[in-house]
Design a protein around this motif. Structure first.
Motif, PDB file in Angstrom:
ATOM      1  N   LEU A  91      44.304  53.883  45.537  1.00 45.30           N
ATOM      2  CA  LEU A  91      42.936  53.857  45.009  1.00 45.30           C
ATOM      3  C   LEU A  91      42.613  52.577  44.242  1.00 45.30           C
ATOM      4  O   LEU A  91      41.451  52.222  44.090  1.00 45.30           O
ATOM      5  CB  LEU A  91      42.716  55.047  44.059  1.00 45.30           C
ATOM      6  CG  LEU A  91      42.741  56.430  44.695  1.00 45.30           C
ATOM      7  CD1 LEU A  91      42.680  57.501  43.615  1.00 45.30           C
ATOM      8  CD2 LEU A  91      41.591  56.598  45.686  1.00 45.30           C
TER       9      LEU A  91
ATOM     10  N   GLU B  27      43.386  49.252  44.677  1.00 48.25           N
ATOM     11  CA  GLU B  27      43.238  47.901  45.222  1.00 48.25           C
ATOM     12  C   GLU B  27      41.820  47.372  45.037  1.00 48.25           C
ATOM     13  O   GLU B  27      40.838  48.062  45.215  1.00 48.25           O
ATOM     14  CB  GLU B  27      43.572  47.895  46.713  1.00 48.25           C
ATOM     15  CG  GLU B  27      44.853  48.615  47.007  1.00 48.25           C
ATOM     16  CD  GLU B  27      45.863  47.762  47.718  1.00 48.25           C
ATOM     17  OE1 GLU B  27      45.464  46.963  48.572  1.00 48.25           O
ATOM     18  OE2 GLU B  27      47.065  47.894  47.398  1.00 48.25           O
ATOM     19  N   GLU B  28      41.767  46.114  44.682  1.00 43.06           N
ATOM     20  CA  GLU B  28      40.479  45.470  44.481  1.00 43.06           C
ATOM     21  C   GLU B  28      39.744  45.354  45.799  1.00 43.06           C
ATOM     22  O   GLU B  28      40.342  45.172  46.857  1.00 43.06           O
ATOM     23  CB  GLU B  28      40.679  44.068  43.909  1.00 43.06           C
ATOM     24  CG  GLU B  28      41.116  44.063  42.469  1.00 43.06           C
ATOM     25  CD  GLU B  28      40.098  44.708  41.552  1.00 43.06           C
ATOM     26  OE1 GLU B  28      38.897  44.438  41.716  1.00 43.06           O
ATOM     27  OE2 GLU B  28      40.509  45.502  40.685  1.00 43.06           O
ATOM     28  N   GLU B  29      38.440  45.421  45.726  1.00 47.09           N
ATOM     29  CA  GLU B  29      37.644  45.231  46.929  1.00 47.09           C
ATOM     30  C   GLU B  29      37.579  43.754  47.300  1.00 47.09           C
ATOM     31  O   GLU B  29      37.715  42.882  46.461  1.00 47.09           O
ATOM     32  CB  GLU B  29      36.223  45.739  46.697  1.00 47.09           C
ATOM     33  CG  GLU B  29      36.221  47.227  46.459  1.00 47.09           C
ATOM     34  CD  GLU B  29      34.819  47.767  46.379  1.00 47.09           C
ATOM     35  OE1 GLU B  29      33.896  47.111  46.886  1.00 47.09           O
ATOM     36  OE2 GLU B  29      34.666  48.859  45.824  1.00 47.09           O
ATOM     37  N   GLU B  30      37.347  43.541  48.575  1.00 43.42           N
ATOM     38  CA  GLU B  30      37.094  42.176  49.034  1.00 43.42           C
ATOM     39  C   GLU B  30      35.775  41.667  48.456  1.00 43.42           C
ATOM     40  O   GLU B  30      34.829  42.416  48.291  1.00 43.42           O
ATOM     41  CB  GLU B  30      36.920  42.155  50.556  1.00 43.42           C
ATOM     42  CG  GLU B  30      38.067  42.755  51.317  1.00 43.42           C
ATOM     43  CD  GLU B  30      37.589  43.218  52.675  1.00 43.42           C
ATOM     44  OE1 GLU B  30      36.576  42.686  53.159  1.00 43.42           O
ATOM     45  OE2 GLU B  30      38.220  44.130  53.228  1.00 43.42           O
TER      46      GLU B  30
ATOM     47  N   GLN C  86      34.600  40.651  45.693  1.00 36.21           N
ATOM     48  CA  GLN C  86      33.962  41.010  44.415  1.00 36.21           C
ATOM     49  C   GLN C  86      33.773  39.777  43.557  1.00 36.21           C
ATOM     50  O   GLN C  86      34.586  38.864  43.586  1.00 36.21           O
ATOM     51  CB  GLN C  86      34.843  42.012  43.662  1.00 36.21           C
ATOM     52  CG  GLN C  86      34.598  43.430  44.133  1.00 36.21           C
ATOM     53  CD  GLN C  86      35.240  44.418  43.181  1.00 36.21           C
ATOM     54  OE1 GLN C  86      36.388  44.231  42.796  1.00 36.21           O
ATOM     55  NE2 GLN C  86      34.521  45.454  42.803  1.00 36.21           N
TER      56      GLN C  86
END
Lengths: 258, 258, 258, 258
Positions: free
Chosen positions: A251, A253-256, A258
């Motif tokens: 849950l 992981e950073e979004e692409e 951002q």
């Protein structure tokens, strides 16, 4: 001294022994081993004590008990919790269902392996207790993971947040004993790249049992159903072999972009 | 001896006092009381310490801190947990966010009211800790309720199931301290028809804050989102004023025509 | 013939034009462009018609309308649906909210760009219609994807299953017009490795708006909340730039070790 | 002219007829009627065509087919959709699974009752198609209900919102053919206090089948799982006998104390 003999079929085991313990991956295996063509019940002796430590559908445990009774034998369900570490240190917990008058004999046998042996009620209730515990465990673990992730994103130090939760009403086993966030605790899978512990695929399997059982008894389990789906999706995305606390990683992981 | 004076507006309070504690129902109220036409910041003295114990969006706490700083004052967020019982017995917990150098002064004031005063970090982190705790609390409570319900339907005695959970990995505050099943524990709302305690409507409000905060930080909170929806639906079905552990009752009821 | 002039700030645009159309990524941008230090409302002429085609929180649209009215101007919200293909072929749909007596003038302007211009009601209802449509779209798309995946695993041919759904009560836009399963339809993103179309990150943003709006109006939206979480998780797992029908791919992947 | 004879057991029916159609409430009934002590397969004639129109677990259909084949008979699954209205007007749809070479004979028989008879593939795929359709239907219905409710709370007229959805990508059978909001359409259960139609309890049953099937094939169905839980909760709260579109009413009710 222990002497081990390997036989060709469950039926042959039943021919030689009158106290038998089984531990199998899933319901169809249990059905085969007990009631199949070379199954235990083909040659079981009257008065035998049959203890099944598999984690399966309680309805199957009940069927096996009925079949065993027809042959004059007693079937007890006795699933176990505690994992590899507890097994090697003799600290497993067995949850036992079956006739109360057979519990003493069952406990005597299982105590050799586990520190705790708990009587739960009629046959199938050992399974019920195991399934219930693991469903609540999964809910708490996912809940702890998303809560810790949210807190960190809002600027909280994860160790501090864990401390606050653990002294407050958010406290649960996943927050205070098995925290999923790397760096918060030592000696847990999150401190070791989610290796060891209780695999996501096994948790998904237990949640599937809980789901089937809830469906068949018309019991609403909204959080359990969602936990099941999340672990199912994780299995399909490369987490099957990692400890179930890796849901934090899933849950987080950073979004692409951002 | 305590002397209380009632004034006409927050601005007048700020004109007379340099340490002010506010506790308001929601974000718009806080905005009004601090930055409205008759708000505290209209007449705040330089060096004043402003402590807000409302439970609101951490982003609003940050805005208030910026506005206060412009006037030479310090704003700390300090939401409280523990409920009515803790308040009357002086056992509240305050979670405080703001400049670390102001924490000692804040703690001194709040210690008069609460047993625990915890420093959480920069402004807004007090809110974050409160929101996180309550989100995990809600998840654990619904999870405990559906688990206990499932276990009972599978033939387990509820007291026994609670005992097994509490010695196992399913353990959480809702299972061991505030069990939602009538008859399992004494002195909790479930023993009193879900009266008293922490109302479902208040829990729904806090979950809405958690949801907005998660949405705005792009944080996945699947169980928190579902918990929010369930408490929202309960509010619409007559549970708004009952303790939030009444979710057990909401989920348990027998179906028609079974 | 079109003559384009580029100016330094929204305020300067307002100084030169009395019919202004804006289309911005999110609520804070709209607030800045209209009410910021160099915003439109600093120099807007009395009687100007301000049309905002951004997709934002309806509450922000209402705030802008109030601010515009104070300056003697009219603000209409007019978000658009239809995507890149519809834009280049002039087949966009504008959903318009604002004073009914201004709709004719608004429609005249927007008709230059889109085939459909629909009046929805008071200011903010254009946003409401857009948000509602996209929430239901997301629910239908995820639902179609998991249904098609389940059917295929149960032995159904995907084209045949789509045909059956489309002649039955399971029919929806995602099943009959934009099917997410590669090989079922041509000319849709699923036929082109989920490139083009409407990106997962944009869908996640719209679902976040729906979620905030529902939270603030205390409206239960259980499926919308779950859809939001799923698209949020997908963004974190590499799907942000793919068409939102890629949720089929996200859910389909085979598990390890089956 | 039709002559009806009532016999004492399924076995006797099989003794007299070589084309048999069954339609039973659930899997255990089908197992009993085909393979029980007085079941069809006890006296089935070689070459008989056995058509089961029950909605059950596809895995059970497969078991029955294997058992029938051992007796030299053919078993086809042929669940039906369309409800009471379609039944009385001869417009049912049968979804048929089984050996392709038997489809013509099956279709001939079923065409007497239903306007559509669709061949789906190997045995069990008729069930699969039925289950898939109803799962997507439930998802669409709940999604439509919460979307319409949200739109109305945001100030949209429900008829207008339905019209917008139906010309946009939110369109689905529940929005354009069976709208759940009273006043939007005529001749549907929502226009008649949710009487008639397809009962919530039946929908919950079909979603339970979908859930079990998905669990057993390790297929993630997050929206289907949530839909199942919502209809299950509705059954427990007095909606079991109402049409499944009453989920709009279930979600809509105003909260106390707003």
């Amino acid at each position: 001294m222990v002497s081990v003999e390997i036989l060709d079929s469950p039926a042959e085991v039943a021919d030689k022994a009158d106290r038998i313990i089984t531990m199998l991956p899933s319901s169809p295996n249990v059905i085969e081993v007990y009631t199949g063509p070379n199954g235990i019940l083909k040659k079981v002796k009257k008065g035998s004590l049959l203890i099944d430590s598999s984690t399966i559908d309680p309805a199957v445990s009940k069927e096996m008990a009925v079949a065993a009774e027809k042959m004059g034998a007693v079937f007890m369900d006795a699933p176990v919790s505690g994992g590899v570490g507890a097994a090697s240190s003799g600290k497993l917990t067995f949850m036992v269902g079956g006739p109360e008058e057979e519990f003493a004999a069952t406990k005597e046998l299982l105590t050799c392996m586990g520190a705790n042996v708990v009587y739960c009620g009629q046959v199938g209730t050992g399974q019920a207790a195991k399934i219930c515990n693991n469903m609540l465990l999964a809910i708490g673990m996912i809940g702890t993971s998303e809560t810790m992730n949210l807190g960190v994103r809002l600027g909280l130090d994860p160790k501090l947040l864990a401390k606050i939760l653990n002294m407050s009403s958010g406290r649960c086993w996943s927050s205070d004993t098995y925290n999923p966030v790397p760096g918060v605790m030592e000696g847990v899978p999150s401190a070791n790249n989610y290796q060891g512990g209780f695999g996501t695929a096994l948790m998904a399997k237990d949640l599937g049992l809980a789901q089937n059982t809830a469906t068949n008894t018309r019991t609403p389990v909204p959080m359990g159903a969602l936990a099941h789906q999340i672990y199912r999706i994780m299995c399909a995305r490369g987490y099957a072999g990692k400890d179930f606390s890796s849901v934090f990683q899933f849950l987080r992981e950073e979004e692409e972009g951002q």
